[in-house]
Design a protein around this motif. Structure first.
Motif, PDB file in Angstrom:
ATOM      1  N   ASN A  62       0.885  -1.164   0.000  1.00  0.00           N
ATOM      2  CA  ASN A  62       0.000   0.000   0.000  1.00  0.00           C
ATOM      3  C   ASN A  62       0.921   1.211   0.000  1.00  0.00           C
ATOM      4  O   ASN A  62       1.863   1.264   0.788  1.00  0.00           O
ATOM      5  CB  ASN A  62      -0.905   0.019   1.238  1.00  0.00           C
ATOM      6  N   GLN A  63       0.674   2.174  -0.885  1.00  0.00           N
ATOM      7  CA  GLN A  63       1.582   3.322  -0.970  1.00  0.00           C
ATOM      8  C   GLN A  63       1.463   4.262   0.225  1.00  0.00           C
ATOM      9  O   GLN A  63       2.299   5.134   0.407  1.00  0.00           O
ATOM     10  CB  GLN A  63       1.357   4.097  -2.276  1.00  0.00           C
ATOM     11  N   LYS A  64       0.450   4.069   1.056  1.00  0.00           N
ATOM     12  CA  LYS A  64       0.274   4.915   2.240  1.00  0.00           C
ATOM     13  C   LYS A  64       1.036   4.297   3.418  1.00  0.00           C
ATOM     14  O   LYS A  64       1.007   3.081   3.617  1.00  0.00           O
ATOM     15  CB  LYS A  64      -1.222   5.013   2.560  1.00  0.00           C
ATOM     16  N   GLY A  65       1.713   5.133   4.171  1.00  0.00           N
ATOM     17  CA  GLY A  65       2.432   4.654   5.347  1.00  0.00           C
ATOM     18  C   GLY A  65       1.513   4.521   6.553  1.00  0.00           C
ATOM     19  O   GLY A  65       0.426   5.094   6.596  1.00  0.00           O
ATOM     20  N   GLY A  66       1.934   3.742   7.529  1.00  0.00           N
ATOM     21  CA  GLY A  66       1.214   3.646   8.790  1.00  0.00           C
ATOM     22  C   GLY A  66      -0.110   2.919   8.737  1.00  0.00           C
ATOM     23  O   GLY A  66      -0.999   3.181   9.536  1.00  0.00           O
ATOM     24  N   VAL A  67      -0.250   1.990   7.763  1.00  0.00           N
ATOM     25  CA  VAL A  67      -1.523   1.267   7.649  1.00  0.00           C
ATOM     26  C   VAL A  67      -1.423  -0.177   8.149  1.00  0.00           C
ATOM     27  O   VAL A  67      -2.409  -0.899   8.156  1.00  0.00           O
ATOM     28  CB  VAL A  67      -2.053   1.269   6.187  1.00  0.00           C
ATOM     29  N   GLY A  68      -0.211  -0.589   8.544  1.00  0.00           N
ATOM     30  CA  GLY A  68      -0.062  -1.940   9.087  1.00  0.00           C
ATOM     31  C   GLY A  68       0.593  -2.938   8.143  1.00  0.00           C
ATOM     32  O   GLY A  68       0.439  -4.145   8.334  1.00  0.00           O
ATOM     33  N   LYS A  69       1.325  -2.460   7.136  1.00  0.00           N
ATOM     34  CA  LYS A  69       1.978  -3.391   6.189  1.00  0.00           C
ATOM     35  C   LYS A  69       2.988  -4.290   6.892  1.00  0.00           C
ATOM     36  O   LYS A  69       2.978  -5.502   6.728  1.00  0.00           O
ATOM     37  CB  LYS A  69       2.694  -2.621   5.073  1.00  0.00           C
ATOM     38  N   THR A  70       3.867  -3.673   7.665  1.00  0.00           N
ATOM     39  CA  THR A  70       4.930  -4.449   8.312  1.00  0.00           C
ATOM     40  C   THR A  70       4.350  -5.387   9.360  1.00  0.00           C
ATOM     41  O   THR A  70       4.743  -6.560   9.442  1.00  0.00           O
ATOM     42  CB  THR A  70       5.980  -3.507   8.937  1.00  0.00           C
ATOM     43  N   THR A  71       3.402  -4.903  10.141  1.00  0.00           N
ATOM     44  CA  THR A  71       2.744  -5.757  11.141  1.00  0.00           C
ATOM     45  C   THR A  71       2.086  -6.957  10.465  1.00  0.00           C
ATOM     46  O   THR A  71       2.188  -8.097  10.940  1.00  0.00           O
ATOM     47  CB  THR A  71       1.689  -4.942  11.915  1.00  0.00           C
ATOM     48  N   THR A  72       1.420  -6.703   9.342  1.00  0.00           N
ATOM     49  CA  THR A  72       0.777  -7.779   8.584  1.00  0.00           C
ATOM     50  C   THR A  72       1.809  -8.767   8.055  1.00  0.00           C
ATOM     51  O   THR A  72       1.652  -9.990   8.192  1.00  0.00           O
ATOM     52  CB  THR A  72      -0.038  -7.195   7.411  1.00  0.00           C
ATOM     53  N   SER A  73       2.886  -8.245   7.474  1.00  0.00           N
ATOM     54  CA  SER A  73       3.923  -9.109   6.891  1.00  0.00           C
ATOM     55  C   SER A  73       4.565  -9.993   7.948  1.00  0.00           C
ATOM     56  O   SER A  73       4.753 -11.210   7.752  1.00  0.00           O
ATOM     57  CB  SER A  73       5.006  -8.260   6.228  1.00  0.00           C
ATOM     58  N   VAL A  74       4.919  -9.398   9.089  1.00  0.00           N
ATOM     59  CA  VAL A  74       5.587 -10.134  10.156  1.00  0.00           C
ATOM     60  C   VAL A  74       4.666 -11.203  10.729  1.00  0.00           C
ATOM     61  O   VAL A  74       5.055 -12.362  10.909  1.00  0.00           O
ATOM     62  CB  VAL A  74       6.072  -9.157  11.259  1.00  0.00           C
ATOM     63  N   ASN A  75       3.422 -10.830  11.023  1.00  0.00           N
ATOM     64  CA  ASN A  75       2.497 -11.793  11.639  1.00  0.00           C
ATOM     65  C   ASN A  75       2.094 -12.911  10.680  1.00  0.00           C
ATOM     66  O   ASN A  75       2.006 -14.071  11.072  1.00  0.00           O
ATOM     67  CB  ASN A  75       1.263 -11.063  12.167  1.00  0.00           C
ATOM     68  N   LEU A  76       1.862 -12.559   9.408  1.00  0.00           N
ATOM     69  CA  LEU A  76       1.519 -13.570   8.409  1.00  0.00           C
ATOM     70  C   LEU A  76       2.666 -14.559   8.248  1.00  0.00           C
ATOM     71  O   LEU A  76       2.462 -15.785   8.236  1.00  0.00           O
ATOM     72  CB  LEU A  76       1.191 -12.895   7.084  1.00  0.00           C
ATOM     73  N   SER A  77       3.884 -14.036   8.155  1.00  0.00           N
ATOM     74  CA  SER A  77       5.060 -14.893   7.999  1.00  0.00           C
ATOM     75  C   SER A  77       5.248 -15.801   9.219  1.00  0.00           C
ATOM     76  O   SER A  77       5.505 -17.002   9.078  1.00  0.00           O
ATOM     77  CB  SER A  77       6.319 -14.038   7.812  1.00  0.00           C
ATOM     78  N   ALA A  78       5.125 -15.222  10.404  1.00  0.00           N
ATOM     79  CA  ALA A  78       5.321 -15.992  11.634  1.00  0.00           C
ATOM     80  C   ALA A  78       4.261 -17.079  11.784  1.00  0.00           C
ATOM     81  O   ALA A  78       4.566 -18.206  12.196  1.00  0.00           O
ATOM     82  CB  ALA A  78       5.302 -15.057  12.845  1.00  0.00           C
ATOM     83  N   CYS A  79       3.016 -16.765  11.429  1.00  0.00           N
ATOM     84  CA  CYS A  79       1.939 -17.764  11.530  1.00  0.00           C
ATOM     85  C   CYS A  79       2.158 -18.918  10.556  1.00  0.00           C
ATOM     86  O   CYS A  79       1.971 -20.087  10.910  1.00  0.00           O
ATOM     87  CB  CYS A  79       0.585 -17.096  11.274  1.00  0.00           C
TER      88      CYS A  79
END
Length: 209
Positions: free
Chosen positions: A21-38
């Motif tokens: 998503n080109q907008k910052g602060g929307v949860g991209k990194t949180t999503t990536s980390v949690n999806l990967s870890a799960c």
């Protein structure tokens, strides 16, 4: 090495997923980390590729970014092999191709490279047999790094803040994805829009959802 629950060749596509998503602060990194870890905790060998110069996805899974010798920057611009930059994360079955501030200049440097939109795909293609899933955390822009991620991916997950102006930005991202699909990567599709920061108490939040 733990056996994955399913052979990667029999996993449902997409196996390479960009979180964009080109907008910052929307949860991209949180999503990536949690999806990967799960996925890793389910037993799938998972590679998290950090394409954001801030390196938050890398540090989020236990990698000290300041001390790394080879990063995703070297893969994109110095023809390093992906396996040379991959580090084991703090979660079993999870590996990360880390980013650091070197990546901040990559957008400009990539402009003069041959096949500049395909640098990441070329590196990922050599790794597909090693991993069940590859998750790419994109930076908040639609520049060449994000184009590389979308060119390499079969699917795109879009974290979207449940806020009106975020919806307007989604139209721009959708147009970009359609262009990449038409010109560079016909396999690309949006596999999900993930609402983030949802407040069910507000009419506005419910309407955007």
């Amino acid at each position: 090495m733990t056996e994955s629950p399913v052979s990667p060749h029999h996993l449902p596509l997409p196996r390479v997923i960009a979180v964009a998503n080109q907008k910052g602060g929307v949860g991209k990194t949180t999503t990536s980390v949690n999806l990967s870890a799960c996925l890793a905790e389910l037993g799938y060998r998972t590679l998290l590729i950090d394409l954001d110069p801030q390196g938050n996805a890398s540090s989020g899974v236990g990698i000290e970014t300041r001390g790394i010798e080879t990063s995703i920057y070297d893969v994109l611009l110095n023809d390093a092999a992906m396996e040379d930059c991959v580090e084991p994360a703090s979660v079993k079955n999870l590996f990360v191709a880390p980013a650091n501030l070197d990546l901040a200049g990559a957008e400009i440097e990539l402009v003069n490279e041959m096949a500049r939109e395909h640098r990441l795909k070329k590196a990922i293609d050599q790794e597909l047999d090693r991993y069940d899933y590859i998750i790419i955390d994109c930076q908040p822009s639609l520049g060449l790094l994000t184009v590389n991620a979308l060119a390499a991916s079969e699917g795109c997950v879009v974290p979207l803040e449940t806020e009106y102006f975020a919806l307007r930005g989604l139209a721009l991202l959708t147009q970009t994805i359609e262009k990449i699909k038409g010109r560079i990567n016909p396999d690309l599709k949006i596999i999900g829009i993930l609402p983030t920061m949802y407040d069910p108490r507000t009419v506005h939040g419910r309407e955007v959802l």
